[in-house]
Design a protein around this motif. Structure first.
Motif, PDB file in Angstrom:
ATOM      1  N   ARG A  46       0.842  -1.199   0.000  1.00 18.75           N
ATOM      2  CA  ARG A  46       0.000   0.000   0.000  1.00 18.75           C
ATOM      3  C   ARG A  46       0.885   1.261   0.000  1.00 18.75           C
ATOM      4  NH1 ARG A  46      -4.041  -1.568   2.947  1.00 18.75           N
ATOM      5  NH2 ARG A  46      -2.744  -1.748   4.789  1.00 18.75           N
ATOM      6  N   ASP A  47       1.934   1.257   0.834  1.00 25.40           N
ATOM      7  CA  ASP A  47       2.859   2.399   0.874  1.00 25.40           C
ATOM      8  C   ASP A  47       3.641   2.539  -0.436  1.00 25.40           C
ATOM      9  OD1 ASP A  47       2.044   3.029   3.429  1.00 25.40           O
ATOM     10  OD2 ASP A  47       3.806   2.142   4.406  1.00 25.40           O
ATOM     11  N   LEU A  48       4.112   1.420  -0.983  1.00 22.95           N
ATOM     12  CA  LEU A  48       4.832   1.462  -2.259  1.00 22.95           C
ATOM     13  C   LEU A  48       3.932   1.986  -3.373  1.00 22.95           C
ATOM     14  CD1 LEU A  48       6.832  -1.897  -2.089  1.00 22.95           C
ATOM     15  CD2 LEU A  48       7.772   0.429  -1.924  1.00 22.95           C
ATOM     16  N   LYS A  49       2.676   1.603  -3.326  1.00 19.32           N
ATOM     17  CA  LYS A  49       1.719   2.069  -4.329  1.00 19.32           C
ATOM     18  C   LYS A  49       1.461   3.567  -4.169  1.00 19.32           C
ATOM     19  CE  LYS A  49      -2.846   1.235  -6.203  1.00 19.32           C
ATOM     20  NZ  LYS A  49      -4.144   0.596  -6.016  1.00 19.32           N
ATOM     21  N   SER A  50       1.313   4.039  -2.942  1.00 21.34           N
ATOM     22  CA  SER A  50       1.056   5.471  -2.733  1.00 21.34           C
ATOM     23  C   SER A  50       2.254   6.327  -3.138  1.00 21.34           C
ATOM     24  CB  SER A  50       0.647   5.751  -1.289  1.00 21.34           C
ATOM     25  OG  SER A  50       1.749   5.649  -0.427  1.00 21.34           O
ATOM     26  N   HIS A  51       3.451   5.742  -3.130  1.00 28.99           N
ATOM     27  CA  HIS A  51       4.648   6.452  -3.588  1.00 28.99           C
ATOM     28  C   HIS A  51       4.950   6.169  -5.068  1.00 28.99           C
ATOM     29  CE1 HIS A  51       5.305   7.020   0.729  1.00 28.99           C
ATOM     30  NE2 HIS A  51       5.986   8.068   0.346  1.00 28.99           N
ATOM     31  N   GLN A  52       4.002   5.532  -5.740  1.00 24.98           N
ATOM     32  CA  GLN A  52       4.061   5.249  -7.177  1.00 24.98           C
ATOM     33  C   GLN A  52       5.275   4.416  -7.579  1.00 24.98           C
ATOM     34  OE1 GLN A  52       3.682   9.203  -8.780  1.00 24.98           O
ATOM     35  NE2 GLN A  52       1.517   9.311  -8.247  1.00 24.98           N
ATOM     36  N   LEU A  53       5.638   3.475  -6.707  1.00 25.49           N
ATOM     37  CA  LEU A  53       6.725   2.547  -7.025  1.00 25.49           C
ATOM     38  C   LEU A  53       6.186   1.221  -7.536  1.00 25.49           C
ATOM     39  CD1 LEU A  53       9.008   3.386  -3.985  1.00 25.49           C
ATOM     40  CD2 LEU A  53       9.369   4.042  -6.368  1.00 25.49           C
ATOM     41  N   VAL A  54       4.994   0.837  -7.085  1.00 26.59           N
ATOM     42  CA  VAL A  54       4.322  -0.340  -7.620  1.00 26.59           C
ATOM     43  C   VAL A  54       2.907   0.057  -8.025  1.00 26.59           C
ATOM     44  CG1 VAL A  54       5.645  -1.975  -6.198  1.00 26.59           C
ATOM     45  CG2 VAL A  54       3.398  -1.221  -5.423  1.00 26.59           C
ATOM     46  N   LYS A  55       2.315  -0.779  -8.849  1.00 22.56           N
ATOM     47  CA  LYS A  55       0.917  -0.593  -9.237  1.00 22.56           C
ATOM     48  C   LYS A  55       0.197  -1.906  -9.009  1.00 22.56           C
ATOM     49  CE  LYS A  55       1.979  -1.586 -14.060  1.00 22.56           C
ATOM     50  NZ  LYS A  55       2.008  -1.086 -15.420  1.00 22.56           N
ATOM     51  N   SER A  56      -1.094  -1.809  -8.782  1.00 20.50           N
ATOM     52  CA  SER A  56      -1.893  -3.022  -8.610  1.00 20.50           C
ATOM     53  C   SER A  56      -2.781  -3.194  -9.825  1.00 20.50           C
ATOM     54  CB  SER A  56      -2.729  -2.950  -7.331  1.00 20.50           C
ATOM     55  OG  SER A  56      -3.612  -1.856  -7.373  1.00 20.50           O
ATOM     56  N   ILE A  57      -2.958  -4.448 -10.199  1.00 19.64           N
ATOM     57  CA  ILE A  57      -3.805  -4.804 -11.326  1.00 19.64           C
ATOM     58  C   ILE A  57      -4.915  -5.676 -10.768  1.00 19.64           C
ATOM     59  CG2 ILE A  57      -3.907  -6.071 -13.519  1.00 19.64           C
ATOM     60  CD1 ILE A  57      -0.563  -4.894 -12.751  1.00 19.64           C
ATOM     61  N   ARG A  58      -6.132  -5.278 -11.019  1.00 14.52           N
ATOM     62  CA  ARG A  58      -7.287  -6.006 -10.480  1.00 14.52           C
ATOM     63  C   ARG A  58      -7.649  -7.204 -11.345  1.00 14.52           C
ATOM     64  NH1 ARG A  58     -11.313  -2.486  -7.300  1.00 14.52           N
ATOM     65  NH2 ARG A  58      -9.957  -0.844  -6.542  1.00 14.52           N
ATOM     66  N   GLY A  59      -8.414  -8.089 -10.742  1.00 13.12           N
ATOM     67  CA  GLY A  59      -8.937  -9.217 -11.487  1.00 13.12           C
ATOM     68  C   GLY A  59      -8.336 -10.540 -11.052  1.00 13.12           C
TER      69      GLY A  59
END
Length: 138
Positions: A46-59
């Motif tokens: 969640r923190d990595l995503k908020s810092h735009q280092l990772v992204k999540s892909i749904r499904g």
């Protein structure tokens, strides 16, 4: 000292870089392969995503992947995302400077000079792209 959170975040980023064939990959799979407690990893992601280092892909085939090219991600970015400043003492932090209460003169403080030099050398290494870290071969 490097926090567990930062260490696990670095392991996660390096895992995502080293396994592009598996992407996107679930948090559960990352946790199992990197021996990171799953609930802890969820917070890290969640923190990595908020810092735009990772992204999540749904499904059903979703999961996590790097949000940018690995050549644009450094260990320093990951550490700052998890723990904030890298400086060992607050008076040498470039982004989160705080004066030392007991210091009478920063210009002549030998401790400050020493740790400024350490920080400069350390950050230079940590700012390198993760692509420069050699992947260990088994």
């Amino acid at each position: 000292m490097l926090s567990k959170k930062a260490k696990y975040a670095i392991k996660t980023i390096l895992f995502l870089q080293d396994h592009p064939d598996l992407l996107p990959i679930s948090a559960k799979a990352i946790a199992e392969k990197e021996h990171i407690p799953y609930k802890f990893l969820e917070n890290i992601l969640r923190d990595l995503k908020s810092h735009q280092l990772v992204k999540s892909i749904r499904g059903a085939e979703g999961g996590y992947a790097l949000a940018k090219d690995p050549s644009q991600i450094s260990i320093a970015q990951v550490m700052r995302a998890m723990d904030g400043p890298i400086a060992l003492i607050p008076c040498i932090s470039e982004r989160f400077y705080e004066s030392c209460a007991e210091c009478e003169d920063e210009e002549t403080c030998r401790i400050r000079r020493l740790f400024a030099e350490v920080r400069t050398e350390m950050v230079e290494i940590l700012e390198r792209p993760i692509t420069t870290l050699a992947k260990e071969r088994e």
